[in-house]
Motif scaffolding. Sequence first.
Motif, PDB file in Angstrom:
ATOM      1  N   TRP A 297       1.549 -11.664  -7.761  1.00  0.00           N
ATOM      2  CA  TRP A 297       1.091 -12.590  -6.028  1.00  0.00           C
ATOM      3  C   TRP A 297       1.188 -13.799  -7.254  1.00  0.00           C
ATOM      4  O   TRP A 297       0.576 -13.789  -7.785  1.00  0.00           O
TER       5      TRP A 297
ATOM      6  N   LEU B 214      -6.983  -3.165  -6.355  1.00  0.00           N
ATOM      7  CA  LEU B 214      -6.866  -3.563  -7.347  1.00  0.00           C
ATOM      8  C   LEU B 214      -6.201  -3.628  -8.333  1.00  0.00           C
ATOM      9  O   LEU B 214      -6.204  -4.880  -8.979  1.00  0.00           O
ATOM     10  N   GLN B 215      -6.804  -2.645  -8.875  1.00  0.00           N
ATOM     11  CA  GLN B 215      -5.809  -2.107 -10.402  1.00  0.00           C
ATOM     12  C   GLN B 215      -4.606  -2.587 -10.489  1.00  0.00           C
ATOM     13  O   GLN B 215      -3.713  -2.908 -11.755  1.00  0.00           O
TER      14      GLN B 215
ATOM     15  N   GLY C  90      -2.679  -5.062  -8.758  1.00  0.00           N
ATOM     16  CA  GLY C  90      -2.797  -6.463  -8.430  1.00  0.00           C
ATOM     17  C   GLY C  90      -2.998  -7.187  -9.764  1.00  0.00           C
ATOM     18  O   GLY C  90      -4.245  -7.035 -10.657  1.00  0.00           O
ATOM     19  N   GLN C  91      -2.112  -8.376  -9.656  1.00  0.00           N
ATOM     20  CA  GLN C  91      -2.352  -8.870 -10.494  1.00  0.00           C
ATOM     21  C   GLN C  91      -1.995 -10.459 -10.162  1.00  0.00           C
ATOM     22  O   GLN C  91      -0.910 -10.501  -9.143  1.00  0.00           O
ATOM     23  N   PHE C  92      -2.762 -11.451  -9.888  1.00  0.00           N
ATOM     24  CA  PHE C  92      -2.487 -12.765  -9.131  1.00  0.00           C
ATOM     25  C   PHE C  92      -2.590 -14.103  -9.847  1.00  0.00           C
ATOM     26  O   PHE C  92      -3.561 -14.029 -10.744  1.00  0.00           O
ATOM     27  N   ILE C  93      -2.122 -14.809  -9.819  1.00  0.00           N
ATOM     28  CA  ILE C  93      -1.717 -15.922 -10.598  1.00  0.00           C
ATOM     29  C   ILE C  93      -1.397 -17.436  -9.301  1.00  0.00           C
ATOM     30  O   ILE C  93      -1.099 -17.097  -8.420  1.00  0.00           O
TER      31      ILE C  93
ATOM     32  N   PRO D 218     -10.427 -10.095  -3.015  1.00  0.00           N
ATOM     33  CA  PRO D 218     -10.275  -8.598  -3.067  1.00  0.00           C
ATOM     34  C   PRO D 218     -10.403  -7.090  -2.319  1.00  0.00           C
ATOM     35  O   PRO D 218      -9.828  -6.659  -2.215  1.00  0.00           O
TER      36      PRO D 218
ATOM     37  N   ARG E 179       0.937  -1.338  -0.130  1.00  0.00           N
ATOM     38  CA  ARG E 179      -0.005  -0.442   0.360  1.00  0.00           C
ATOM     39  C   ARG E 179       0.794   1.269   0.198  1.00  0.00           C
ATOM     40  O   ARG E 179       0.296   2.043  -0.568  1.00  0.00           O
TER      41      ARG E 179
ATOM     42  N   ILE F  13      -7.964 -15.101  -3.775  1.00  0.00           N
ATOM     43  CA  ILE F  13      -7.959 -14.071  -2.930  1.00  0.00           C
ATOM     44  C   ILE F  13      -9.150 -13.235  -2.700  1.00  0.00           C
ATOM     45  O   ILE F  13     -10.046 -13.557  -3.271  1.00  0.00           O
TER      46      ILE F  13
ATOM     47  N   TRP G 176      -8.083  -6.754   0.052  1.00  0.00           N
ATOM     48  CA  TRP G 176      -6.922  -5.743  -0.459  1.00  0.00           C
ATOM     49  C   TRP G 176      -7.225  -4.391  -0.862  1.00  0.00           C
ATOM     50  O   TRP G 176      -6.777  -3.626   0.195  1.00  0.00           O
ATOM     51  N   GLN G 177      -8.474  -4.747  -1.046  1.00  0.00           N
ATOM     52  CA  GLN G 177      -8.932  -3.062  -1.141  1.00  0.00           C
ATOM     53  C   GLN G 177      -9.279  -1.895   0.230  1.00  0.00           C
ATOM     54  O   GLN G 177      -8.585  -1.406   0.674  1.00  0.00           O
TER      55      GLN G 177
END
Lengths: 473, 189
Positions: free
Chosen positions: B58, B79-80, B82-85, B69, B50, B67, B72-73
């Motif tokens: 991630w 959130l824009q 982050g990308q998650f795999i 979300p 943050r 996740i 996280w927010q």
Amino acid sequence: MGETLSLFDYGSSSAPHEISFVLFQKKTSAEDLYYFSPDVMQLTDDIFAADLSHTLSFWKKKAQLRGWTERDLWRACSQSVSELTVFCSHPFQGLLFFNSLSQRGVNGCFFTDTIFAKKNYQHLSWHIWLQSARQMQACYEQNHRLVRERKNFSSILNRFERFLNRMNLAQIEDLQSVEFFQLQRRFGSFFGTLWSWTFQAERTFLWNSYQQNLLPQKKTWLETPSSHWQQIFLDLQRDVEVLSSDASLQKSYYVTGLVWNLICYDGETQRIEISFPHPLNLSQPEHQEAALKQLSFAFEKVGREWSQAQKDGEVTHLGVVMGWELSVAGKIQVRSETLSLFSEVRFEQKSMDESIVLQSKIQSPIRHYASELAHVPGLDFKELSLNETADTKANDKVKTGLRPLFIFPEPKPIEPDEILQKRFLERVSSCWWQSQKLEDQWRDYYICQLKDGHWVWCYQNFSQDWYWHGLYS
Amino acid sequence: MPAVSRSIARQKLKHSWQDFLVSWALLPHAVEWGTPHGGLGRLAAVSVLRKFQCPFTWILDRSDVQINPFAWQSLGVPLQNGQFIYEPQPLKTFKTLLLECSSSVVVFDSRVTLRSGDWSFIAQVARQRKIMPWVMRPFFLTAQNGNPFAKYRWNCFYQFESDQLRLSCVKGAPLGQSFYASLHEVFDG
């Protein structure tokens, strides 16, 4: 969890069914068929269906660049493909709608989940249904499919037509309430199948792919048999370059997948089908690199299977490859007029290409999320596709209780004696004023320490049952 | 050292959450973070994200969880960014992302053993591409098993009795230096 969690029902947020097929008329060349998808089925002499499930994400991304939905893009692009185009969730339902529109002489692009289509479908005449049924009969007859089920189908249809005249039934909705197995018992299994397709939303359809001609392929024999990726890489890279320079992949064709037939040391052939996450334009070096990456994943996976099979004594070739045949599994044509739609957004095109290539170079999908203005845990977010942008209002910082970074897709029941200590966090409720059962609408969330020391996110519902919903990591 | 002096020394090593956040900068160095699942340590890591307000990726090797979300927010992470795999065999993906992706921070949240060759690669790519690889381990790190390739190594865990997150340094700051933060502080920054 049944009725008690009615507003927390995880199935309720998903769409009932998506558009996944398109029906269109063939215009001139055979290559026009592969505009929407590489997987095409011929329904009648001039009506073709394309399965969009392979290329849906590709169309979505293309549309997002323009700030459109994929439907806007399809509508814009379909004009050059066919005068009448029907997008549907089931090919037979699409064919019924297509025939109904053709009979009226209507042209354009239509979707079967619109109000217009639904009203049209309700008042569909038996004449259209019988015409479509005969077309399906002819389609399967041509491909020698469902031979036993279709036995005497023409006479059955004639008998059914007489039955309709006798009963004075004009529209298919008159028989909608009749169970399909009752009709199947009386008119045979193919009739029952068609009747179930008429109203069924599930994706059950006997697909018969129309083979693409002139798909390039390349056969290679290795100078030295090998089982290592590094040793076969250069030969494979050369083959991908050869495929990309093939005349049938020129202009603006995107490849949707490859078929790689590995010839092993003992003469056995291992077929590997590789479907790309997004269609790749093999004439571009970055896209070639992505294709090679996908081949490396496939080779690695096969290597693991071989070593396991070797341990079990099932294979004798020790994973040694003598050569292979590499061929293009499918291609779609991205026309110049479609590309011109994106000329104003060249920068975004670049970033989209980067994200497509990156996604093609890794095995698992890259996920993006956005929160939604709903305060029910688990339903308060949605997954975005790669370039979709989130609603900024919904993504402002919101004040909530301490929620965990990771949750389970569905809450798991947990015994209260598993919980060592707990602290109350928040009560989550939904639109209680809309419900008659107030006790259904709330959950009390706690941070709990389990006996194994883990801190978890649990809730207790009105009937004092405990559920484990998330993990404080 | 007499007992009193030792106590004073320990006091000097105690710092607040704000001190901890100030000490972090987005630098092209590998970071290793020991935080078992179920220990709340990742909350602190997300709070650092943050602070950076930068794009991050991630990679998680667990498929049983997803996740959340909204959390996280609510921690203030856009959130824009982050990308998650979710990847059961994440090391190869991690290396590909280090080389290819445009995120400033790539978090590798996995129990997969990283060999010295892997660490060498990670540290080198971090320097070359000016990104921060952040390796989350689901166990606590110790100074006995050192890692010459990671610039910073921290352990993070939650103490229920004091309702505080505790971060203790294994490498990169004075050994044993600890930061304490209430969950309220971590949440609200």
